[in-house]
Design a protein around this motif. Sequence first.
Motif, mmCIF file in Angstrom:
data_model
loop_
_atom_site.group_PDB
_atom_site.id
_atom_site.type_symbol
_atom_site.label_atom_id
_atom_site.label_comp_id
_atom_site.label_asym_id
_atom_site.label_seq_id
_atom_site.Cartn_x
_atom_site.Cartn_y
_atom_site.Cartn_z
ATOM 1 N N VAL A 52 0.804 -1.216 0.000
ATOM 2 C CA VAL A 52 0.000 0.000 0.000
ATOM 3 C C VAL A 52 0.841 1.271 0.000
ATOM 4 N N GLY A 53 2.165 1.132 -0.002
ATOM 5 C CA GLY A 53 3.039 2.291 0.106
ATOM 6 C C GLY A 53 2.982 3.231 -1.072
ATOM 7 N N GLY A 54 2.715 2.735 -2.237
ATOM 8 C CA GLY A 54 2.636 3.599 -3.406
ATOM 9 C C GLY A 54 4.005 4.011 -3.898
ATOM 10 N N THR A 55 4.021 4.899 -4.855
ATOM 11 C CA THR A 55 5.278 5.365 -5.425
ATOM 12 C C THR A 55 5.686 6.662 -4.768
ATOM 13 N N PRO A 56 6.992 6.942 -4.708
ATOM 14 C CA PRO A 56 7.471 8.163 -4.070
ATOM 15 C C PRO A 56 7.006 9.405 -4.823
ATOM 16 N N ALA A 57 6.745 10.463 -4.084
ATOM 17 C CA ALA A 57 6.389 11.739 -4.689
ATOM 18 C C ALA A 57 7.654 12.420 -5.207
ATOM 19 N N LEU A 58 7.492 13.440 -6.030
ATOM 20 C CA LEU A 58 8.637 14.125 -6.600
ATOM 21 C C LEU A 58 9.205 15.192 -5.678
ATOM 22 N N ALA A 59 8.482 15.578 -4.642
ATOM 23 C CA ALA A 59 8.967 16.612 -3.741
ATOM 24 C C ALA A 59 10.263 16.163 -3.086
ATOM 25 N N GLN A 60 11.167 17.111 -2.893
ATOM 26 C CA GLN A 60 12.451 16.788 -2.283
ATOM 27 C C GLN A 60 12.517 17.427 -0.907
ATOM 28 N N GLN A 61 13.094 16.679 0.025
ATOM 29 C CA GLN A 61 13.299 17.193 1.367
ATOM 30 C C GLN A 61 14.505 16.508 1.960
ATOM 31 N N ARG A 62 14.993 17.036 3.044
ATOM 32 C CA ARG A 62 16.151 16.440 3.700
ATOM 33 C C ARG A 62 15.727 15.158 4.398
ATOM 34 N N PRO A 63 16.460 14.052 4.174
ATOM 35 C CA PRO A 63 16.090 12.782 4.796
ATOM 36 C C PRO A 63 16.315 12.793 6.304
ATOM 37 N N ALA A 64 15.498 12.031 7.008
ATOM 38 C CA ALA A 64 15.667 11.859 8.448
ATOM 39 C C ALA A 64 16.864 10.964 8.704
ATOM 40 N N SER A 65 17.489 11.151 9.846
ATOM 41 C CA SER A 65 18.643 10.322 10.165
ATOM 42 C C SER A 65 18.171 8.940 10.602
ATOM 43 N N GLY B 171 10.380 12.374 -0.704
ATOM 44 C CA GLY B 171 9.181 12.970 -0.131
ATOM 45 C C GLY B 171 7.942 12.101 -0.176
ATOM 46 N N ALA B 172 8.111 10.801 -0.126
ATOM 47 C CA ALA B 172 6.958 9.893 -0.137
ATOM 48 C C ALA B 172 6.157 10.061 1.149
ATOM 49 N N ARG B 173 4.859 9.925 1.044
ATOM 50 C CA ARG B 173 4.011 10.143 2.217
ATOM 51 C C ARG B 173 4.231 9.109 3.301
ATOM 52 N N GLU B 174 4.715 7.912 2.971
ATOM 53 C CA GLU B 174 4.938 6.881 3.996
ATOM 54 C C GLU B 174 6.383 6.870 4.481
ATOM 55 N N ALA B 175 7.164 7.874 4.124
ATOM 56 C CA ALA B 175 8.597 7.876 4.437
ATOM 57 C C ALA B 175 8.887 7.694 5.926
ATOM 58 N N GLU B 176 8.185 8.402 6.776
ATOM 59 C CA GLU B 176 8.438 8.305 8.217
ATOM 60 C C GLU B 176 8.047 6.951 8.791
ATOM 61 N N ASP B 177 7.192 6.232 8.099
ATOM 62 C CA ASP B 177 6.737 4.929 8.601
ATOM 63 C C ASP B 177 7.862 3.902 8.658
ATOM 64 N N TRP B 178 8.902 4.068 7.852
ATOM 65 C CA TRP B 178 9.966 3.051 7.811
ATOM 66 C C TRP B 178 10.718 2.957 9.131
ATOM 67 N N ARG B 179 10.931 4.089 9.789
ATOM 68 C CA ARG B 179 11.571 4.057 11.114
ATOM 69 C C ARG B 179 10.673 3.313 12.104
ATOM 70 N N GLU B 180 9.372 3.567 12.016
ATOM 71 C CA GLU B 180 8.427 2.888 12.907
ATOM 72 C C GLU B 180 8.404 1.383 12.634
ATOM 73 N N ARG B 181 8.494 1.009 11.361
ATOM 74 C CA ARG B 181 8.520 -0.417 11.012
ATOM 75 C C ARG B 181 9.790 -1.077 11.551
ATOM 76 N N MET B 182 10.892 -0.335 11.502
ATOM 77 C CA MET B 182 12.128 -0.888 12.049
ATOM 78 C C MET B 182 12.017 -1.022 13.564
#
Length: 143
Positions: free
Chosen positions: A14-27, A69-80
Motif C-alpha cells: 500500500v506504500g505507493g510510489t514516491p512523490a517528486l517533492a524533495q526534502q532532507r532525509p531523516a537520520s 518525499g513519499a508520504r509513507e517515508a516516516e513509517d519506515w523508522r516505525e517499522r524498524m
Amino acid sequence: MRRAIALFVLATLVGGTPALAQQRPASPPAQKPAEATAEPEAPAPPYEPQLLSLAELMGSLSYLRTLCGAREAEDWRERMAALLEAEGRSPTRKARLSGAYNRGFRAYAATHRVCGEGSREAAARLAREGEVLARALAGRFGG
C-alpha cells in the motif's frame, strides 16, 4: 517475526510510489551499544540472514522514500522499531538488526543526494525485493 514481516508486506503493498517533492532525509535510528550480560547469547534463528537483509532493505527504503518525499517515508523508522521490538531479544541481536538498517540507510545516502529517476527506480526495486523476501520468510518461518 510474523508481525514484523506482515508490517513490511503491508507497507510495500500500500506504500505507493514516491512523490517528486524533495526534502532532507531523516537520520537513521540511533544504534545503542550492546550491554554486557551474564547469560550467553542464544543461537541466532535459522532466518537470521534473511531478517538482516530485510532490515537493510528497510534502512535503504527509509532513506530513499524520505529523500523523494513519499508520504509513507516516516513509517519506515516505525517499522524498524516494530522489527526490533519483535525480534530484538538481546542487546547483541538489536545491535545486529539496527546495524543492518543503518548500513542500508548509509549506502544510499552516500550515492543519492537528490531525488531523481535513479532514486525512484531503486526504491521501487528495493520494495519489490523486500516484499518477496518478507513473503518467503513468512511462508517458511511464520508458523
